[in-house]
Design a protein around this motif. Structure first.
Motif, PDB file in Angstrom:
ATOM      1  N   THR A  91      47.630-112.270  18.978  1.00 35.39           N
ATOM      2  CA  THR A  91      46.504-111.366  18.729  1.00 35.39           C
ATOM      3  C   THR A  91      46.749-110.048  19.469  1.00 35.39           C
ATOM      4  O   THR A  91      47.496-110.014  20.446  1.00 35.39           O
ATOM      5  N   PRO A  92      46.154-108.954  18.992  1.00 34.47           N
ATOM      6  CA  PRO A  92      46.398-107.666  19.638  1.00 34.47           C
ATOM      7  C   PRO A  92      45.715-107.534  20.998  1.00 34.47           C
ATOM      8  O   PRO A  92      44.662-108.116  21.222  1.00 34.47           O
ATOM      9  N   LEU A  93      46.355-106.788  21.874  1.00 33.70           N
ATOM     10  CA  LEU A  93      45.692-106.329  23.100  1.00 33.70           C
ATOM     11  C   LEU A  93      45.500-104.828  22.917  1.00 33.70           C
ATOM     12  O   LEU A  93      46.431-104.121  22.522  1.00 33.70           O
ATOM     13  N   MET A  94      44.294-104.358  23.158  1.00 30.66           N
ATOM     14  CA  MET A  94      43.947-102.978  22.846  1.00 30.66           C
ATOM     15  C   MET A  94      43.553-102.214  24.106  1.00 30.66           C
ATOM     16  O   MET A  94      42.903-102.767  24.985  1.00 30.66           O
ATOM     17  N   ARG A  95      43.929-100.951  24.156  1.00 32.09           N
ATOM     18  CA  ARG A  95      43.394-100.066  25.194  1.00 32.09           C
ATOM     19  C   ARG A  95      42.138 -99.416  24.615  1.00 32.09           C
ATOM     20  O   ARG A  95      42.182 -98.792  23.543  1.00 32.09           O
ATOM     21  N   ALA A  96      40.996 -99.568  25.319  1.00 31.21           N
ATOM     22  CA  ALA A  96      39.726 -99.031  24.824  1.00 31.21           C
ATOM     23  C   ALA A  96      39.538 -97.596  25.315  1.00 31.21           C
ATOM     24  O   ALA A  96      38.576 -97.278  26.024  1.00 31.21           O
ATOM     25  N   ALA A  97      40.443 -96.710  24.891  1.00 31.19           N
ATOM     26  CA  ALA A  97      40.444 -95.331  25.414  1.00 31.19           C
ATOM     27  C   ALA A  97      39.184 -94.573  25.002  1.00 31.19           C
ATOM     28  O   ALA A  97      38.663 -93.756  25.770  1.00 31.19           O
ATOM     29  N   ARG A  98      38.686 -94.839  23.804  1.00 31.68           N
ATOM     30  CA  ARG A  98      37.484 -94.124  23.344  1.00 31.68           C
ATOM     31  C   ARG A  98      36.248 -94.574  24.123  1.00 31.68           C
ATOM     32  O   ARG A  98      35.363 -93.775  24.409  1.00 31.68           O
ATOM     33  N   LEU A  99      36.214 -95.845  24.493  1.00 33.98           N
ATOM     34  CA  LEU A  99      35.120 -96.351  25.339  1.00 33.98           C
ATOM     35  C   LEU A  99      35.220 -95.724  26.740  1.00 33.98           C
ATOM     36  O   LEU A  99      34.214 -95.268  27.296  1.00 33.98           O
ATOM     37  N   GLU A 100      36.434 -95.683  27.291  1.00 30.38           N
ATOM     38  CA  GLU A 100      36.631 -95.071  28.628  1.00 30.38           C
ATOM     39  C   GLU A 100      36.097 -93.645  28.631  1.00 30.38           C
ATOM     40  O   GLU A 100      35.396 -93.224  29.557  1.00 30.38           O
ATOM     41  N   LYS A 101      36.444 -92.912  27.564  1.00 27.52           N
ATOM     42  CA  LYS A 101      36.053 -91.516  27.488  1.00 27.52           C
ATOM     43  C   LYS A 101      34.535 -91.374  27.412  1.00 27.52           C
ATOM     44  O   LYS A 101      33.925 -90.551  28.103  1.00 27.52           O
ATOM     45  N   ALA A 102      33.905 -92.227  26.587  1.00 27.36           N
ATOM     46  CA  ALA A 102      32.443 -92.170  26.451  1.00 27.36           C
ATOM     47  C   ALA A 102      31.758 -92.485  27.783  1.00 27.36           C
ATOM     48  O   ALA A 102      30.702 -91.930  28.084  1.00 27.36           O
ATOM     49  N   LEU A 103      32.362 -93.362  28.564  1.00 19.84           N
ATOM     50  CA  LEU A 103      31.766 -93.728  29.852  1.00 19.84           C
ATOM     51  C   LEU A 103      32.099 -92.703  30.939  1.00 19.84           C
ATOM     52  O   LEU A 103      31.477 -92.687  31.993  1.00 19.84           O
ATOM     53  N   GLY A 104      33.123 -91.899  30.669  1.00 24.53           N
ATOM     54  CA  GLY A 104      33.564 -90.928  31.673  1.00 24.53           C
ATOM     55  C   GLY A 104      34.121 -91.594  32.921  1.00 24.53           C
ATOM     56  O   GLY A 104      33.945 -91.124  34.042  1.00 24.53           O
ATOM     57  N   THR A 105      34.799 -92.711  32.710  1.00 27.56           N
ATOM     58  CA  THR A 105      35.304 -93.481  33.856  1.00 27.56           C
ATOM     59  C   THR A 105      36.800 -93.251  34.065  1.00 27.56           C
ATOM     60  O   THR A 105      37.537 -93.092  33.077  1.00 27.56           O
ATOM     61  N   PRO A 106      37.236 -93.248  35.322  1.00 25.61           N
ATOM     62  CA  PRO A 106      38.678 -93.205  35.566  1.00 25.61           C
ATOM     63  C   PRO A 106      39.340 -94.569  35.344  1.00 25.61           C
ATOM     64  O   PRO A 106      40.566 -94.675  35.379  1.00 25.61           O
ATOM     65  N   ALA A 107      38.529 -95.616  35.148  1.00 21.96           N
ATOM     66  CA  ALA A 107      39.085 -96.964  34.937  1.00 21.96           C
ATOM     67  C   ALA A 107      39.823 -97.023  33.601  1.00 21.96           C
ATOM     68  O   ALA A 107      39.495 -96.288  32.661  1.00 21.96           O
ATOM     69  N   HIS A 108      40.825 -97.885  33.519  1.00 22.39           N
ATOM     70  CA  HIS A 108      41.490 -98.178  32.249  1.00 22.39           C
ATOM     71  C   HIS A 108      40.965 -99.514  31.757  1.00 22.39           C
ATOM     72  O   HIS A 108      41.006-100.507  32.483  1.00 22.39           O
ATOM     73  N   ILE A 109      40.467 -99.508  30.524  1.00 24.19           N
ATOM     74  CA  ILE A 109      39.856-100.727  29.984  1.00 24.19           C
ATOM     75  C   ILE A 109      40.730-101.275  28.851  1.00 24.19           C
ATOM     76  O   ILE A 109      41.056-100.544  27.904  1.00 24.19           O
ATOM     77  N   TYR A 110      41.102-102.530  28.963  1.00 24.34           N
ATOM     78  CA  TYR A 110      41.869-103.211  27.915  1.00 24.34           C
ATOM     79  C   TYR A 110      41.073-104.413  27.429  1.00 24.34           C
ATOM     80  O   TYR A 110      40.334-105.027  28.202  1.00 24.34           O
ATOM     81  N   TYR A 111      41.255-104.735  26.139  1.00 21.45           N
ATOM     82  CA  TYR A 111      40.665-105.997  25.683  1.00 21.45           C
ATOM     83  C   TYR A 111      41.635-106.753  24.798  1.00 21.45           C
ATOM     84  O   TYR A 111      42.436-106.168  24.070  1.00 21.45           O
TER      85      TYR A 111
END
Ligand SMILES: *Cc1c(COP(=O)(O)O)cnc(C)c1O
Length: 455
Positions: free
Chosen positions: A81-101
């Motif tokens: 199954t794919p592992l995705m970087r949620a870059a658009r979510l990160e941007k909307a939250l304005g977080t420096p965290a990197h979010i993967y799912y």
């Protein structure tokens, strides 16, 4: 760090082994008791319900258990199954965290449950089982097992919690397309169901009651029918370990390593699946990833339950195991729309939580649905309400990182999509959902509902 969004593996990367946390866990498994005699269970008792290969996996201490080629061939339909970087979510939250799912919703049934449905049907088929029985709540497990049983030409009886049977008919229809026979539980076909109906003819049912019915039918079939469970048991958590094993490789492709791994917990299997391979890296290779289980405030077994021996089902027919539990007769509030309603928690996960190797948090359902929409409005996928518990916690971790400026790496398991859960989304959008805390009085009374085994 790369700019890649989708981290994809090839068929050859489908794991060849399931990972067994019991080989590395600092806590020994607790004994399991026969619900009738309250004596330790024998393989004989378990073999009424399960084929021997699954019983051996349940008690195995081998670190790696080979995945049969026949099972890997079917896994190819949706794995890796794919592992995705949620870059658009990160941007909307304005977080420096990197979010993967990690996205398990690409399986035919739309959740991680197919990962264990296939091997369970396979081992039953080669053991000569004639038919399977199971329970289902909202229907994800029932759909996954219906497809698996069709592939192996095994008839399947599904006892579906009545309130879901009536209010969420689409998963029932899906099960029927795969040839399963679906009953609204409690039924008058079993002693367990009849006893509940005698007390309350309008009982909405519960997972605990549906499990009792499915277990009773298998146990009284003179060995022709066996029972399958979609969560909680060790062999189920074991089968889900492929989620974490693939994620390890994919995080490597992203050149990052998670500071925190998050999953929602009902019976604990999708969380165990993504978290246990990372726990192995903590225990053996000096990594320090936090492992965070997320549950509803309406069914808070880890955060409010007691760690004790309890029955796996309401009618006290399933084995007694040591777990965090709200009591086997727990009935979730009807207002609760988000799933994750089981009264207990996988014994392996419970023991690790008790030792402090895993963290847990409970969240309210309105905050969960809010997180679900933040996610779908940026990343596009409408999550299963269950999975949205993990999203809530991931967003909270990312917002915390925004405050502290930390470049935290967050990985969560997106256990399934929400295409069959639109009634719940509609309720949320039309202000039909309320938050519910499982009451403290009920929590205070849990010990009175336990079988009294203290060993
Ligand atoms: C069944 C289910 C869960 C909860 O079960 P676990 O065994 O705790 O994983 C979570 N998410 C989805 C999408 C499910 O179908």
């Amino acid at each position: 760090m790369s700019d890649t969004t989708r981290f994809l593996l090839g068929e050859n990367d489908i794991p060849k082994f399931w990972y067994n946390i019991n080989a590395d866990s600092p806590v020994a498994p607790n004994p399991v008791y026969n619900p009738a005699t309250k004596e330790p269970v024998t393989p004989d008792f378990l073999s009424v319900l399960f084929p021997m290969d699954l019983i051996m996996q349940e008690i195995s201490s081998e670190r790696y258990i080979p995945i049969p080629d026949e099972v890997r061939d079917i896994y190819k339909l949706w794995r890796p199954t794919p592992l995705m970087r949620a870059a658009r979510l990160e941007k909307a939250l304005g977080t420096p965290a990197h979010i993967y799912y990690k996205y398990e919703g690409v399986s035919p049934s739309g959740s991680h449950k197919s990962n264990t449905a296939i091997p369970q049907a396979f081992y039953n088929k080669i053991a000569g089982t004639h038919a399977l029985t199971t329970e289902t709540g909202a229907g994800q497990w029932g759909s996954a097992l219906s497809m698996a049983c069709k592939f192996y030409d095994l008839p399947l009886e599904v006892y579906m919690v009545k309130v879901s049977y009536n209010q969420k008919p689409y998963r029932r229809f899906l099960m029927e397309t795969y040839g399963a026979q679906v009953f609204a539980s409690p039924t008058n076909l079993t002693h367990a169901g009849q006893a509940i109906l005698d007390q309350n003819p309008n009982s909405p049912g519960s997972l605990g009651v549906a499990i009792s019915e499915a277990v009773e039918v298998a146990a009284s079939s003179s060995g022709t029918k066996k029972y399958a469970l979609g969560s909680v048991l060790h062999h189920v958590c074991l089968h889900q370990s492929i989620i974490g094993e693939e994620s390890l490789k994919q995080m490597d492709m992203a050149n990052e390593y998670p500071d925190v791994v998050i999953g929602c917990v009902g019976g604990g299997s999708n969380f165990a699946g993504i978290a246990f391979p990372f726990l192995r890296e903590n225990l053996k290779n000096g990594k320090r990833t936090r492992l965070l289980a997320v549950e509803p405030k309406a069914a808070p077994s880890l955060t409010k339950g007691v760690f004790a021996f309890d029955y796996g089902d309401t009618a006290r027919m399933a084995p007694i195991v040591k777990m965090y539990t709200l009591g086997h007769d727990f009935m979730p509030a009807e207002i609760h729309a988000g799933g994750l309603r089981y009264h207990g928690m996988a014994p392996t996960l419970s023991a690790l939580y008790d030792k402090g190797l895993i963290e847990a948090v409970a969240v309210h359902q309105k905050a969960v649905f809010e997180a679900a929409l933040t996610f779908s409005n940026t990343e596009g996928i409408l999550p299963a309400p269950e999975s949205a518990h993990a999203i809530r916690a991931a967003i909270d971790e990312a917002l915390e990182a925004k405050k502290t400026g930390e470049k935290k790496v967050i990985l969560f398991n997106l256990s399934g999509h929400g295409h069959f859960d639109l009634t719940a989304y509609n309720a949320y959008l039309s202000n039909g959902l309320e938050d519910f805390d499982y009451p403290d009085e009920a929590i205070a009374h849990i010990p009175e509902h336990l079988p009294g085994i203290t060993a």
